[in-house]
Every structure is written in structure tokens, then in C-alpha cells.
Design an enzyme around this catalytic site. Structure first.
Site, PDB file in Angstrom:
ATOM      1  CE  LYS A 184       1.395  -7.178   3.668  1.00  0.00           C
ATOM      2  NZ  LYS A 184       0.626  -6.587   4.774  1.00  0.00           N
ATOM      3  CE1 TYR A 191      18.578  12.977 -18.036  1.00  0.00           C
ATOM      4  CE2 TYR A 191      18.356  11.072 -16.592  1.00  0.00           C
ATOM      5  CZ  TYR A 191      18.260  11.643 -17.854  1.00  0.00           C
ATOM      6  OH  TYR A 191      17.854  10.892 -18.908  1.00  0.00           O
TER       7      TYR A 191
HETATM    8  C1  LIG Z   1       1.284  -6.869   5.972  1.00  0.00           C
HETATM    9  C2  LIG Z   1       0.520  -7.364   7.128  1.00  0.00           C
HETATM   10  C3  LIG Z   1       1.114  -8.270   8.030  1.00  0.00           C
HETATM   11  C4  LIG Z   1       2.586  -8.585   8.014  1.00  0.00           C
HETATM   12  O1  LIG Z   1       3.252  -7.479   8.595  1.00  0.00           O
HETATM   13  P1  LIG Z   1       4.827  -7.426   8.795  1.00  0.00           P
HETATM   14  O2  LIG Z   1       5.040  -6.129   9.515  1.00  0.00           O
HETATM   15  O3  LIG Z   1       5.396  -7.406   7.420  1.00  0.00           O
HETATM   16  O4  LIG Z   1       5.246  -8.602   9.575  1.00  0.00           O
HETATM   17  C5  LIG Z   1       0.299  -8.835   8.995  1.00  0.00           C
HETATM   18  N1  LIG Z   1      -1.003  -8.487   9.107  1.00  0.00           N
HETATM   19  C6  LIG Z   1      -1.602  -7.594   8.280  1.00  0.00           C
HETATM   20  C7  LIG Z   1      -3.026  -7.258   8.463  1.00  0.00           C
HETATM   21  C8  LIG Z   1      -0.849  -6.990   7.276  1.00  0.00           C
HETATM   22  O5  LIG Z   1      -1.423  -6.085   6.479  1.00  0.00           O
END
Ligand SMILES: *Cc1c(COP(=O)(O)O)cnc(C)c1O
Length: 368
Positions: free
Chosen positions: A58, A267
Site C-alpha cells: 500500500k 528561517y
Molecule cells: C499496513 C498493514 C499491514 C502491514 O503492516 P506492517 O506493520 O507495515 O508490517 C498489515 N495489515 C494491515 C491491516 C495493515 O493496515
């Protein structure tokens, strides 16, 4: 301080840019696909051969490029991919081919039916509303179900599940899953509480079950069930402390100046020189995901030599104390073997996930 008019000489003697990578002013992000594949294999090896290790890609493969990442993990052996939303699934369908399962965590959203059908996505249905939408708009199309074992984010609550369970199981879901809220800390009692709830909710369920992301994989076999869903560990992040580093980020120096004691940098004048200091200005900033909270906190590296960030992070620029270097290099590294995404995250009081997924679109990217 005013520079002497060296420019006359510079005009007479054109300089060849010295950077061996061929870039001029662009920061350079290096993504080690071999390390990514090695991390998948290492996480896969932590569960029994009967457990399928999927891959979570993702947010554009945690910022590293979903297609390149998915291609690499496919070759490493991943057969099932997880994305957050249907569009992300569509983006990798061609890369992973028609056979591999692409599961969508956000489930079946209004307006998604056409894409889910056309791209052969498997929505993980999270609510009665989503179940209804899916069965009405795409009867017979594969789906999974998410159960809420205590995180209170997505999924059916135990009472909802017990009301619809037999009907749903009659439709033969591809996966029944839940997610752990506290798996980054194995000692957190929430982990075993959620494990017990998930076991109770899935007793007698004869479809593939999945509970664990990276953290759950590391907690041992009782958390593995049939399918694991690693994300961050693949990309070199904690809690997978044995991960091989995947990302390198090198930022070119634009200009160097000598600062007198009492002068400010950047800044708001948030940094004040107490001794004469040589400061290099580098070509990347918060618009590239080097978030503002790193100001006056993070360090960059020349080889193994740390060089502190001084002053605030600008949109496109960083200012770094290089007084202690014998000569100013063409570029400094902010991610690499010397500094992991989690080390950098510590400086900005965030987590490696946020550093990775913030990496901006301006970098020149090399996949090795
Ligand atoms: C993002 C996510 C994962 C992966 O999690 P990591 O901690 O990055 O390994 C797995 N399951 C769900 C539902 C997630 O949202």
C-alpha cells in the site's frame, strides 16, 4: 560574509560537475531491490512452510514505488498482495499478472464495483454495509472479511460477526483476517488479548486466516495462522531489527559558506553560531518528505562522519554543519547503512513508516 571575486577565475576555467552518478542538483534515492527480496525471504523463513507470506504494498509500496516493489516480491515468491484502496490494486494488477490475489484493506467502497470486477480485486469487507454492497453489486465475486479483535479501527465486531457468520461463510470468503494494534511491542498484553478474541471469533472457520503484520510475525508461530501480511519489515523498518537496509538517500550540496560567531542560519534564526562554522546548503527539504520536525535535530553523513543539521528545514533546502570535514563533499547522505529510516524518524519524533511514505516525488530514483 562576502566572498572574494573568485567568479572571474571560475568563468575562465569551466568546471566539470564531479558527481559520478550523473545528477546535477537532484537528491538521489537508491532502492535496493535485492535487500527488499532478502527481507521478504527472511520474514517468510520465520513461519512454517505451510504459512503463506503475503506482501503489503500500500501507499505506493511504502513510498518506494508499488510496481517495482511488487515485481521484486513476486519474483521472491509472494503470491498475494495487500493494498489500502482499489486504485492501488489496479496500479499493480498488470505487474503481478492476472493470477495473483490483490486484497484491498478498505473493502468495497461506493463506486468501486466496476474497478473491483475489472481488475479482479478481493475487497476485505469491514462492515455489514460493505457486505451488503458487495453481495448486491458483485454477487459471486471473491471477497475477504476483516474482524475487529480489539483495535476498533476496521472490521466486524464480535456481535455483528456472530449474527452474519454462517451466511458469510456460506459465500466462501477468500480470507478472514484481523489486525493487531500493539504488535510493535511484544510485551503488550493487548497482543494476547487480540489473539484470544481472534481465535474465539474464528473457531471452526475453515477458510484461510490472517492476523499478523511484521510485528506479529516476530511474535512467533501462534500469531501466524495461514497467511501473514508483512509491510514495514520488507522495507527495512522496525520492528524487524534484522532487516537489510533498503533505502539510501544522498542530497547534493548547492553552496558552502563560512559563518562567524553570533550569526544565525535559516528561517527564524533558530540556530546561532557560537564559533566560526562552515555551513553547507543542500538541495532537499520538507517538500521532499524531510519533515520540518528534523530541524536542529537530525544528522547527515559523509561516509561514517555525522554532520548535524543546523537551523530549520526549508521547503527545498537543508543547512548542515560541515566544519569538521577536511573538504566539503558533493553530497551528504541522510539515509543509508549509517542511518536507518527509524534512526532518522527518532530525530523527528516519528516512525520509520512516516519517513518512508513521505519521500517526495522530486528524487531521482535508482533501483539496484
Ligand atoms: C499496513 C498493514 C499491514 C502491514 O503492516 P506492517 O506493520 O507495515 O508490517 C498489515 N495489515 C494491515 C491491516 C495493515 O493496515
Amino acid at each position: 560574509m562576502a566572498a572574494p571575486p573568485h567568479w572571474v577565475g571560475v568563468l575562465l576555467t569551466p568546471r566539470v560537475p564531479g558527481c559520478t552518478c550523473g545528477c546535477m542538483g537532484t537528491a538521489h534515492l537508491t532502492i535496493d531491490l535485492a535487500a527488499l527480496a532478502a527481507n521478504w525471504r527472511a520474514l517468510d523463513a520465520l513461519s512454517a512452510p505451510s504459512v503463506e507470506t503475503a506482501a503489503v504494498v500500500k501507499a505506493d509500496g511504502y513510498g518506494l514505488g508499488a510496481r517495482q516493489v511488487a515485481r521484486t516480491l513476486l519474483d521472491a515468491g509472494a503470491r498475494r498482495f495487500f493494498v489500502a484502496v482499489a486504485e492501488e490494486g489496479a496500479a499493480i494488477r498488470e505487474t503481478v499478472g492476472p493470477e495473483r490475489e490483490i486484497c484491498v484493506f478498505s473493502g468495497h467502497m461506493p463506486g468501486d464495483a466496476e474497478m473491483i470486477a475489472a481488475q479482479g480485486l478481493v475487497p476485505i469487507l469491514n462492515s455489514i454495509e460493505q457486505l451488503t454492497r458487495h453481495f448486491e453489486s458483485l454477487p459471486g465475486h471473491p471477497f475477504g472479511v476483516q474482524l475487529d479483535s480489539g483495535m476498533n479501527r476496521l472490521g466486524l465486531e464480535p456481535v455483528e460477526w456472530s449474527a452474519v457468520r454462517e451466511v458469510i461463510l456460506g459465500q466462501n470468503p477468500a480470507l478472514v483476517m484481523s489486525h493487531l494494534a500493539c504488535a510493535d511491542d511484544p510485551s503488550d498484553p493487548m497482543n494476547h488479548r487480540q489473539l484470544a478474541t481472534f481465535r474465539e471469533m474464528t473457531e471452526g472457520v475453515a477458510v484461510p486466516l490472517s492476523l499478523s503484520a511484521t510485528g506479529g510475525i516476530l511474535m512467533g508461530p501462534e500469531f501466524h495462522f495461514d497467511v501473514t501480511r508483512p509491510g514495514i519489515g520488507l522495507y527495512g523498518g522496525l520492528p524487524f531489527s534484522d532487516a537489510a537496509p533498503v533505502v539510501g538517500l544522498s542530497i547534493p550540496v548547492i553552496q558552502v559558506r563560512e559563518i562567524a560567531a553570533g550569526e544565525i542560519v535559516g528561517y527564524g534564526g533558530s540556530w546561532l553560531a557560537d564559533t566560526p562554522t562552515r555551513v553547507a546548503t543542500l538541495s532537499a527539504g520538507y517538500a521532499d518528505g524531510l519533515i520540518r520536525a528534523m530541524g536542529n535535530e537530525a544528522v547527515l553523513f559523509h561516509g561514517d562522519v555525522p554532520c548535524p543539521l543546523v537551523g530549520r528545514v526549508s521547503m527545498d533546502l537543508l543547512t548542515v554543519d560541515v566544519s569538521h570535514l577536511p573538504e566539503v563533499p558533493e553530497a551528504l547522505d541522510i539515509l543509508g547503512p549509517q542511518q536507518s529510516v527509524d534512526d532518522l524518524a527518532d530525530a523527528a519524533e516519528t516512525i520509520g513508516y512516516e519517513i518512508l511514505t513521505s519521500l517526495g516525488p522530486r528524487y531521482r530514483r535508482s533501483y539496484i
